[in-house]
Design a protein around this motif. Structure first.
Motif, PDB file in Angstrom:
ATOM      1  N   ARG A  40       5.112  -1.370  43.061  1.00 45.05           N
ATOM      2  CA  ARG A  40       6.563  -1.818  42.924  1.00 45.05           C
ATOM      3  C   ARG A  40       7.507  -0.086  42.361  1.00 45.05           C
ATOM      4  NH1 ARG A  40       8.800  -6.877  39.477  1.00 45.05           N
ATOM      5  NH2 ARG A  40       9.020  -4.847  38.142  1.00 45.05           N
ATOM      6  N   LYS A  85      17.549  -4.392  49.053  1.00 41.86           N
ATOM      7  CA  LYS A  85      16.122  -4.049  47.887  1.00 41.86           C
ATOM      8  C   LYS A  85      15.017  -4.978  47.528  1.00 41.86           C
ATOM      9  CE  LYS A  85      15.549  -4.966  44.866  1.00 41.86           C
ATOM     10  NZ  LYS A  85      15.060  -6.336  43.256  1.00 41.86           N
ATOM     11  N   THR A  86      13.589  -5.033  48.065  1.00 44.44           N
ATOM     12  CA  THR A  86      13.221  -5.806  47.379  1.00 44.44           C
ATOM     13  C   THR A  86      11.527  -6.368  48.185  1.00 44.44           C
ATOM     14  OG1 THR A  86      12.415  -7.647  46.765  1.00 44.44           O
ATOM     15  CG2 THR A  86      14.070  -8.078  48.745  1.00 44.44           C
ATOM     16  N   SER A 123       5.222 -15.812  38.814  1.00 43.80           N
ATOM     17  CA  SER A 123       4.309 -14.332  38.288  1.00 43.80           C
ATOM     18  C   SER A 123       3.804 -14.823  37.436  1.00 43.80           C
ATOM     19  CB  SER A 123       5.000 -12.465  38.772  1.00 43.80           C
ATOM     20  OG  SER A 123       6.053 -13.022  37.293  1.00 43.80           O
ATOM     21  N   GLY A 182       5.411 -11.944  45.330  1.00 42.19           N
ATOM     22  CA  GLY A 182       6.473 -11.792  46.682  1.00 42.19           C
ATOM     23  C   GLY A 182       7.160 -13.108  46.164  1.00 42.19           C
ATOM     24  N   ARG A 183       6.828 -13.652  44.860  1.00 47.39           N
ATOM     25  CA  ARG A 183       8.004 -15.252  44.573  1.00 47.39           C
ATOM     26  C   ARG A 183       8.154 -15.965  45.331  1.00 47.39           C
ATOM     27  NH1 ARG A 183      12.280 -13.533  40.849  1.00 47.39           N
ATOM     28  NH2 ARG A 183      12.436 -11.824  41.098  1.00 47.39           N
ATOM     29  N   GLU A 228       2.123 -15.766  45.439  1.00 52.69           N
ATOM     30  CA  GLU A 228       1.514 -15.840  43.617  1.00 52.69           C
ATOM     31  C   GLU A 228       3.034 -17.410  43.992  1.00 52.69           C
ATOM     32  OE1 GLU A 228       4.107 -12.931  41.556  1.00 52.69           O
ATOM     33  OE2 GLU A 228       6.427 -13.093  42.685  1.00 52.69           O
ATOM     34  N   GLY A 243      17.130  -5.792  39.909  1.00 52.48           N
ATOM     35  CA  GLY A 243      16.075  -6.917  39.597  1.00 52.48           C
ATOM     36  C   GLY A 243      15.301  -6.252  40.008  1.00 52.48           C
ATOM     37  N   GLY A 244      14.441  -6.170  40.207  1.00 60.06           N
ATOM     38  CA  GLY A 244      13.037  -5.980  40.352  1.00 60.06           C
ATOM     39  C   GLY A 244      13.001  -4.678  40.983  1.00 60.06           C
TER      40      GLY A 244
HETATM   41  P1  FBP Z   1      13.603  -8.490  43.159  1.00 61.36           P
HETATM   42  O1  FBP Z   1      13.894  -9.967  44.117  1.00 61.36           O
HETATM   43  O2  FBP Z   1      14.308  -8.888  42.098  1.00 61.36           O
HETATM   44  O3  FBP Z   1      12.965  -7.336  43.995  1.00 61.36           O
HETATM   45  O4  FBP Z   1      11.702  -9.191  42.425  1.00 61.36           O
HETATM   46  C1  FBP Z   1      10.485  -8.635  42.648  1.00 61.36           C
HETATM   47  C2  FBP Z   1       9.341  -9.041  42.346  1.00 61.36           C
HETATM   48  O5  FBP Z   1       8.453  -7.705  42.554  1.00 61.36           O
HETATM   49  C3  FBP Z   1       8.663 -11.221  42.945  1.00 61.36           C
HETATM   50  O6  FBP Z   1       8.021 -10.449  43.923  1.00 61.36           O
HETATM   51  C4  FBP Z   1       7.985 -11.092  41.372  1.00 61.36           C
HETATM   52  O7  FBP Z   1       8.560 -12.627  41.138  1.00 61.36           O
HETATM   53  C5  FBP Z   1       8.978 -10.849  40.378  1.00 61.36           C
HETATM   54  O8  FBP Z   1       9.789  -9.786  40.551  1.00 61.36           O
HETATM   55  C6  FBP Z   1       8.755 -10.605  38.685  1.00 61.36           C
HETATM   56  O9  FBP Z   1       9.870 -10.354  38.378  1.00 61.36           O
HETATM   57  P2  FBP Z   1       9.708  -8.929  36.939  1.00 61.36           P
HETATM   58  O10 FBP Z   1       9.574  -7.368  37.189  1.00 61.36           O
HETATM   59  O11 FBP Z   1      11.278  -9.766  35.798  1.00 61.36           O
HETATM   60  O12 FBP Z   1       8.521  -9.823  36.125  1.00 61.36           O
END
Ligand code: FBP
Length: 551
Positions: free
Chosen positions: A427, A198-199, A386, A247-248, A307, A76-77
């Protein structure tokens, strides 16, 4: 590779470990656990990994453990501290037995399925200690969900003699880690699976996982930037800065940054949902504050916007849900929509197939925002929040409302806007001392869980507002955090997402102070993360965790 002076000095930082992990551990089993909800359903789905006890490690006598081969995946992110989790695992497995080996799967969970990996040697690890980023092995968003993927993964794990896999990820990745643990346990494959929280979003937390790693550093970076903007606003006194924060769905990042910087407006999506606030009510609230400040001669301010906000506004939520169905990949309506080269024609087509209610909302939006709502969905079929410029949507709507108020004699100021979106800036920042220590401890701790033969556990380090030496390390069965939720029309076991609770101490602190912060300029300028210096400057955890733990 050329590295900065900071990185070179930072490489020498030795992250702190809890006392209990410093040499050898004694495993103490706690009570048997239950899932947070839907116990029967979860137990049925996880017969081998359900109900396991909580684990705490205490300092113990030196033990002889056999060497272990461990695989690690970043999922993930990005989140600051990922490299320290990996260096913690590396040092941990070597401490257990110097013949242990660590393999990294490349580019996220897909690396396991595609058999792409690298052996992580001391030389490689040393280059990445205390650095931000996930570039040591890369990350990805491939979901490990299908048994075909699990079997393919098992092939390479067996080939490399790997006895345990550590998946570093958010709630969904850890849910999948648990499904994988159960699958390998049911098959008696002898492969253990351990998760790691993690996040930056901060939405993977509960009594046993006090915070996910990365939240501390990311919010400190955003707060530094917000503080700088506040100071600029207070110097020039001519702009309202609308700042969207990552923050999704969850607003933890916005809330933490608000506690650190005391801006004039902080929107919290979870509150909007609970109070069923419409877009127009939110705009009225914001315009009201702009007007009050203008009446005091202050034509400037700072507003924080989470967001995920649009998904929590009832009429927008309904619109997005309809769009998700109508634009589902491969559907006839999606094909037709994609055939339009002219954006206005595409919008007219969408407006024509929406329900009357949603069409009204959709056509009232600025065209740019309407287009963003129809962009490609993510791999789970959801709108990519986002990519929606909520800060601009609100800015334009507030401007319009202020225009109306001006005619009614209710606003007599100026309203100039600047827009920002902070997410990617934080990040991959070099982890704060807190994240450097926490992440290293999570990784080191995971190696003891593996040595003790555990599977289906998440690495847990608690008591995080105390000095690191007093942190409590151990393991939490992942099934304990699960409930059943509807996903794509099916009930699925998933780790319960932790959204901002309106009864929580951090939210109550905001609610008690926001009226004052709205009108009186009460900005706080936190400045950049400090890595060396007095402990009250360098080692402080977030305000969120501090307030949560000071009950
Ligand atoms: P995770 O939930 O995978 O840790 O991702 C966090 C995040 O940064 C969110 O806050 C954001 O909406 C998303 O990732 C953005 O995704 P991408 O990196 O694919 O653009």
């Amino acid at each position: 590779m050329t590295i900065s002076a900071l990185q070179s000095a930072r490489a020498k930082y030795q992250p702190k470990l809890p006392n209990s992990l410093k040499s050898s551990v004694k495993l103490v089993e706690g009570a048997k656990t239950q899932s947070v909800a839907d116990q029967d359903a979860i137990q049925k789905l996880f017969p081998n990994t359900y109900g396991m006890p909580l684990i705490t490690f205490e300092a113990g006598e030196k033990k002889q453990y056999p060497a272990v081969n461990v695989g690690v995946i970043l999922s993930g992110g990005q989140a600051p501290g990922g490299h320290n989790v990996i260096s913690g695992i590396f040092d941990g497995v070597k401490n257990i037995n110097p013949n242990s080996k660590l393999y990294g799967f490349l580019g996220g969970p897909g690396g396991l399925v595609d058999h792409k990996y690298v052996e992580l040697t001391a030389e490689i690890i040393d280059e990445y200690r205390n650095t931000g980023g996930f570039d040591i092995i890369g990350s990805g968003r491939t979901k490990l969900e299908e048994t075909a993927q699990f079997d393919k993964g098992e092939e390479i794990l067996k080939q490399l003699g790997i006895n345990a896999l550590i998946i570093i990820g958010g709630d969904d990745s850890n849910t999948n880690a648990c499904v994988l643990a159960e699958y390998y346990a049911a098959k008696n494959s002898g492969i253990q699976v351990i998760g790691c929280p993690k996040t930056i979003d901060g939405d993977l937390k509960n009594d046993m996982i006090e915070t996910s790693f990365g939240f501390d550093t990311a919010t400190k970076v955003y707060s530094e930037l917000i503080g700088n903007i506040e100071r600029d606003a207070n110097s020039a006194k001519k702009y309202w800065h609308f700042i969207k924060l990552m923050g999704r769905s969850a607003s933890h990042i916005g809330l933490e940054c608000a506690l650190q910087t005391q801006p004039n407006i902080t929107l919290i999506s979870e509150e909007v949902e609970l109070k069923k606030q419409t877009l127009s009510e939110i705009v009225d609230y914001m315009a009201g504050i702009v007007a009050k400040r203008a009446a005091n001669g202050e034509n400037f301010g700072v507003a924080l916007i989470p967001e995920g906000l649009v998904e929590f506004v009832p009429e927008m939520k309904a619109l997005i849900a309809e769009l998700n169905d109508l634009l589902a990949e491969g559907s006839e309506t999606e094909k037709k929509f994609k055939s339009f080269t002219d954006k206005a024609e595409g919008r007219a087509f969408v407006a024509g197939i929406l329900s009357a209610e949603s069409a009204k909302v959709y056509t009232s939006l600025p065209s740019g925002i309407a287009d963003q709502l129809t962009l490609d969905r993510d791999p789970h079929g959801n709108v990519q929040v986002s990519l929606i410029e909520t800060e601009k949507l609100l800015g334009e709507m507030v401007k319009k409302r202020l225009g109306e108020m001006k005619k009614e004699g209710k606003f007599n100021g100026k309203f100039g806007t600047q827009y920002h979106f902070f997410g990617y800036e934080g990040r991959c920042a070099a982890p704060s001392n807190f994240d450097a220590d926490y992440c290293y401890s999570l990784g080191y701790n995971a190696s003891f869980l593996i040595a003790e033969g555990k599977t289906g556990y998440m690495s847990s380090v608690r008591n995080l507002t105390a000095p690191a030496a007093e942190w409590i390390a151990g393991g939490v069965p992942v099934t304990m955090m699960m409930n059943m939720e509807r996903r794509h029309g099916h009930m699925k076991p998933v780790i319960q997402k932790a959204l901002v609770e309106l009864e929580s101490a951090p939210f109550k602190y905001l609610a008690a102070n926001r009226e004052k912060w709205a009108i009186e300029t009460s900005f706080v300028y936190p400045g950049p993360i400090q890595y060396w210096g007095p402990t009250e400057v360098c080692d402080q955890p977030t305000k969120t965790i501090t307030l949560e733990r000071t009950k």
